[in-house]
Design a protein around this motif. Sequence first.
Motif, PDB file in Angstrom:
ATOM      1  N   LEU A 100      30.335  38.889  34.541  1.00 52.09           N
ATOM      2  CA  LEU A 100      31.245  38.491  33.666  1.00 52.09           C
ATOM      3  C   LEU A 100      31.623  39.494  32.693  1.00 52.09           C
ATOM      4  O   LEU A 100      32.325  39.348  31.869  1.00 52.09           O
ATOM      5  CB  LEU A 100      30.979  37.187  33.215  1.00 52.09           C
ATOM      6  N   GLY A 101      30.767  40.499  32.988  1.00 49.54           N
ATOM      7  CA  GLY A 101      31.011  41.626  31.998  1.00 49.54           C
ATOM      8  C   GLY A 101      30.198  41.414  30.823  1.00 49.54           C
ATOM      9  O   GLY A 101      30.351  41.972  29.664  1.00 49.54           O
ATOM     10  N   ASN A 105      34.189  36.003  27.973  1.00 50.82           N
ATOM     11  CA  ASN A 105      34.758  36.615  26.868  1.00 50.82           C
ATOM     12  C   ASN A 105      35.303  36.029  25.720  1.00 50.82           C
ATOM     13  O   ASN A 105      36.290  34.936  25.958  1.00 50.82           O
ATOM     14  CB  ASN A 105      35.966  37.733  27.635  1.00 50.82           C
ATOM     15  N   ASN A 302      41.014  34.386  33.193  1.00 53.16           N
ATOM     16  CA  ASN A 302      39.905  34.615  34.126  1.00 53.16           C
ATOM     17  C   ASN A 302      39.927  33.144  34.730  1.00 53.16           C
ATOM     18  O   ASN A 302      39.977  32.102  34.145  1.00 53.16           O
ATOM     19  CB  ASN A 302      38.698  34.640  33.541  1.00 53.16           C
ATOM     20  N   SER A 320      40.834  37.933  37.517  1.00 52.24           N
ATOM     21  CA  SER A 320      40.612  38.445  36.107  1.00 52.24           C
ATOM     22  C   SER A 320      41.252  39.670  36.377  1.00 52.24           C
ATOM     23  O   SER A 320      41.463  40.631  37.056  1.00 52.24           O
ATOM     24  CB  SER A 320      39.203  38.783  36.104  1.00 52.24           C
ATOM     25  N   SER A 322      40.423  42.165  34.461  1.00 57.00           N
ATOM     26  CA  SER A 322      39.714  43.323  34.077  1.00 57.00           C
ATOM     27  C   SER A 322      38.278  43.248  34.879  1.00 57.00           C
ATOM     28  O   SER A 322      37.463  44.363  34.470  1.00 57.00           O
ATOM     29  CB  SER A 322      39.196  43.396  32.644  1.00 57.00           C
ATOM     30  N   LEU A 323      37.964  42.339  35.440  1.00 59.08           N
ATOM     31  CA  LEU A 323      36.720  42.088  36.070  1.00 59.08           C
ATOM     32  C   LEU A 323      36.924  42.157  37.661  1.00 59.08           C
ATOM     33  O   LEU A 323      38.001  41.730  38.263  1.00 59.08           O
ATOM     34  CB  LEU A 323      36.016  40.784  35.756  1.00 59.08           C
ATOM     35  N   GLN A 324      36.039  42.659  38.495  1.00 63.61           N
ATOM     36  CA  GLN A 324      35.967  42.740  39.884  1.00 63.61           C
ATOM     37  C   GLN A 324      35.776  41.562  40.726  1.00 63.61           C
ATOM     38  O   GLN A 324      35.046  40.567  39.934  1.00 63.61           O
ATOM     39  CB  GLN A 324      35.369  43.946  40.427  1.00 63.61           C
TER      40      GLN A 324
END
Length: 350
Positions: A100-101, A105, A302, A320, A322-324
């Motif tokens: 989730l980085g 977020n 997301n 998402s 920005s997320l893979q």
Amino acid sequence: MEISSLPLSPSLRSKLLSAGYTNLCSLSSISPPELARALNISNHEAAGILKVVLQRRSRVDGAGESHAIISGAQTAWDILRDEQTLTHITTSCEELDTILGGGINCKEVTEIGGVPGMGKTQLGVYRIQLAINVQIPVDYGGLGGKAIYIDTEGSFMVERVFQIAEACIQDTLDNFALKHKDFQVCGEKMQPKAFLANIFYFRICSYTEQIAVINYLDKFIAEQQNVKLVVIDSVTFHFRQDFEDLALRTRVLSGMALKLMKLAKKFSLAVVLLNQVTTKFIDGSFQLTLALGDSWSHACTNRVILYWNGNERYAYIDKSPSLQSASASFSVTSKGIRSATSNSKRIKIM
């Protein structure tokens, strides 16, 4: 500007909100006959509403709202800097935080759904865990924020909240003590009572109540200050129960999603939505998917799907910007969400 601020009767304002018209912009391109059909009122009443809307918009424009919108533009550098300083809410599972980085977020809307067999209790624990974790004090590496919990199904378990709060506090103190030998415990903040006192609970019994509460959140959050999480458990329930007009449902949901996105950005908080699972006929067969249709699938920043892989629970990032796409295993224990253990067993939750 919100519909609730217009000089209309309470019944007309209620009808507008129920039909998905939450602000002046949503009424900018509709004709009196169309509004009359949507609200089940006379053409004369509909024309009166649109006249009030036109007058109010003229006043707002004259007061310089358009200039405020233009002056609010950001540069690409500002956006990049905001993303680099984005804060997260830990899930209490290191592997899950990684994909989730860093965690859930802030400034974004995250939708979470589970396939059959995950159990509502398991999904509920995920939400409760976030409502507790968002309160970890800044001194201990957390956000020190408050949480809003909107319960549409009556599944909020306050005893479980207390249990997860106790475990979160103990784990936080233990981990912090390993890194800082001479630290002093912040007594008042690190108590289960304090954590429960910072969760604001709304029980919702209809989709109109759900819309009304979401419209009220802007004022409520501004008054409470430091709210960093809004949970809706579940966003789906009343919209699957009470609607036969799918076009109306789509319009209402779109307005609600837009409002939640604005709240996330304005107050730098995370919005987390629980969704239910349904079946969809795709390429000649029925497949599992999250509820509320294709248009809703674009409403959230997301999308995370929880599923079983053998005897282990997994979370998968389905969508998402920005997320893979990635999966991570996790466990549901008496303490709440934790990293997966080798001896985890699949237990059917009724």
